[in-house]
Motif scaffolding. Sequence first.
Motif, PDB file in Angstrom:
ATOM      1  N   UNK A  23       0.831  -1.205   0.000  1.00 46.04           N
ATOM      2  CA  UNK A  23       0.000   0.000   0.000  1.00 46.04           C
ATOM      3  C   UNK A  23       0.864   1.254   0.000  1.00 46.04           C
ATOM      4  N   UNK A  24       1.952   1.212   0.746  1.00 45.40           N
ATOM      5  CA  UNK A  24       2.863   2.356   0.824  1.00 45.40           C
ATOM      6  C   UNK A  24       3.386   2.726  -0.562  1.00 45.40           C
ATOM      7  N   UNK A 163      10.140   4.597   7.940  1.00 45.24           N
ATOM      8  CA  UNK A 163       8.988   3.867   7.438  1.00 45.24           C
ATOM      9  C   UNK A 163       9.006   2.401   7.834  1.00 45.24           C
ATOM     10  N   UNK A 164      10.035   1.991   8.561  1.00 41.62           N
ATOM     11  CA  UNK A 164      10.102   0.606   9.006  1.00 41.62           C
ATOM     12  C   UNK A 164      10.397  -0.376   7.896  1.00 41.62           C
ATOM     13  N   UNK A 165      11.100   0.094   6.874  1.00 40.02           N
ATOM     14  CA  UNK A 165      11.445  -0.766   5.742  1.00 40.02           C
ATOM     15  C   UNK A 165      12.814  -1.402   5.904  1.00 40.02           C
ATOM     16  N   UNK A 217       0.601   4.916   7.591  1.00 40.64           N
ATOM     17  CA  UNK A 217       1.318   3.642   7.445  1.00 40.64           C
ATOM     18  C   UNK A 217       2.702   3.694   8.082  1.00 40.64           C
ATOM     19  N   UNK A 218       3.044   4.832   8.670  1.00 33.40           N
ATOM     20  CA  UNK A 218       4.398   5.066   9.177  1.00 33.40           C
ATOM     21  C   UNK A 218       4.503   4.735  10.667  1.00 33.40           C
ATOM     22  N   UNK A 219       5.373   3.801  11.045  1.00 28.26           N
ATOM     23  CA  UNK A 219       5.533   3.441  12.451  1.00 28.26           C
ATOM     24  C   UNK A 219       6.253   4.505  13.271  1.00 28.26           C
TER      25      UNK A 219
END
Length: 227
Positions: A23-24, A163-165, A217-219
């Motif tokens: 989704x991001x 973004x936790x990627x 969507x950002x942790x």
Amino acid sequence: MAKPVTPAAKKPLPPAEQARIAELFARFEAAESDPRTELDYDSPFTLVVAVALSAQATDVSVNKATAKLFAVADTPQKMLALGEAGLKPFISSIGLYNTKAKNVIALSRILLEQYGGEVPLTRAALQALPGVGRKTASVVLNELRIEPAIAVDTHVFRVAHRLGLATGKTPDQVEAELMAIVPPPYLTRAHHWLILHGRYICVARRPKCEDCPVADLCPSRHLFVRD
């Protein structure tokens, strides 16, 4: 020679995390379907030169310099004819210009002597050129849609963590993590999306979460925004 980045082992992500990442990037695509470098170029040669000049310099400063430079030297032949002494005044406003001038002239000579004046568009050949490291080669190959690559600069490094990627402590580690988890349809564009997001929205000191298309969507959002 720089060691190749080994892709991180693809560990199965939880379905919810796969959906979040998909989704991001879908939202990034919706906002800008065909992101491109902000460096000005009109050929593989001018792209290589512009990217090489951009190390430790802003795209704005490089574009200002190359606007005049490429008007007189936009091929290896013309650049070699210009020579180091002739090149330096055009790029003197850019950091490390002495070393960069030496490298640009040297790579122009190699392109003429070994490749008939054409830029070899393979990673190994590009990285063998003076002043062209892994990151420069990645930017060139990805921009020309030849090879999916994610060149990790300070913007990509910061955004990937927020973004936790990725959790890697080095650019190479972050690159490997991103290459492993970015959905294939987005791989050739992820590099630009992450850079632009970091440059204009997810800035270092005070990210503009109120303007962020992926804030929900950002942790890391809770670190900057009080709901």
